[in-house]
Design an enzyme around this catalytic site. Structure first.
Site, mmCIF file in Angstrom:
data_model
loop_
_atom_site.group_PDB
_atom_site.id
_atom_site.type_symbol
_atom_site.label_atom_id
_atom_site.label_comp_id
_atom_site.label_asym_id
_atom_site.label_seq_id
_atom_site.Cartn_x
_atom_site.Cartn_y
_atom_site.Cartn_z
ATOM 1 N N LYS A 1 -1.177 -7.058 11.489
ATOM 2 C CA LYS A 1 -2.375 -6.678 12.236
ATOM 3 C C LYS A 1 -3.602 -6.549 11.337
ATOM 4 O O LYS A 1 -4.717 -6.709 11.799
ATOM 5 C CB LYS A 1 -2.149 -5.385 13.016
ATOM 6 N N ASP A 2 -3.413 -6.231 10.061
ATOM 7 C CA ASP A 2 -4.538 -6.064 9.138
ATOM 8 C C ASP A 2 -4.747 -7.259 8.220
ATOM 9 O O ASP A 2 -5.646 -7.254 7.385
ATOM 10 C CB ASP A 2 -4.326 -4.822 8.254
ATOM 11 N N ARG B 1 0.861 -1.192 0.000
ATOM 12 C CA ARG B 1 0.000 0.000 0.000
ATOM 13 C C ARG B 1 0.893 1.237 0.000
ATOM 14 O O ARG B 1 2.091 1.146 0.213
ATOM 15 C CB ARG B 1 -0.878 0.014 1.252
ATOM 16 N N SER C 1 0.603 3.853 2.154
ATOM 17 C CA SER C 1 0.664 4.569 3.430
ATOM 18 C C SER C 1 2.120 4.662 3.894
ATOM 19 O O SER C 1 2.981 3.877 3.481
ATOM 20 C CB SER C 1 -0.172 3.861 4.496
#
Length: 114
Positions: A88-89, A13, A15
């Site tokens: 975590k995701d 991603r 981010s």
């Protein structure tokens, strides 16, 4: 002489956290395999597009894998060779054909300045 070897694509991603993690893995891959070429491919995920969705109180209408689906699709379509993502995701069940290949060392959060 230019390399004719196809680069190994690392999907992630866009981010700040995802890019930091992907660059860490990129550096480790280059150090371990100096003769290979690696590239980072930034993908926008459903979670990135749903800025207004409340992830603290997820709605049943929100799809599973908000931040991973596009990475998974890229892997399954051979548009990426590996993906870097926060554990975590990551959904607890991965799509058929995909495996969790590695988990990097944890970074000492005490080294992070506020």
């Amino acid at each position: 002489m230019p390399s004719t070897t196809k680069p190994i694509i690392i999907a992630t991603r866009g981010s700040a956290l995802a890019l930091a993690q992907a660059n860490l893995i990129f550096d480790q891959c280059r150090a371990a395999f100096p003769k290979l070429k690696f590239e980072i491919k930034i993908l926008k995920t459903t979670g990135d597009r749903l800025q207004r969705a409340s992830l603290a109180r997820p709605s049943p209408s929100l799809p599973k894998g908000l931040f991973t689906k596009e990475l998974e699709v890229a892997l399954l379509k051979h548009q990426a060779d590996l993906a870097v993502h926060s554990l975590k995701d990551l959904p607890t069940e991965l799509p058929a054909g995909l495996n969790l290949g590695a988990v990097s060392k944890l970074v000492d959060v005490g080294d992070i300045s506020a």
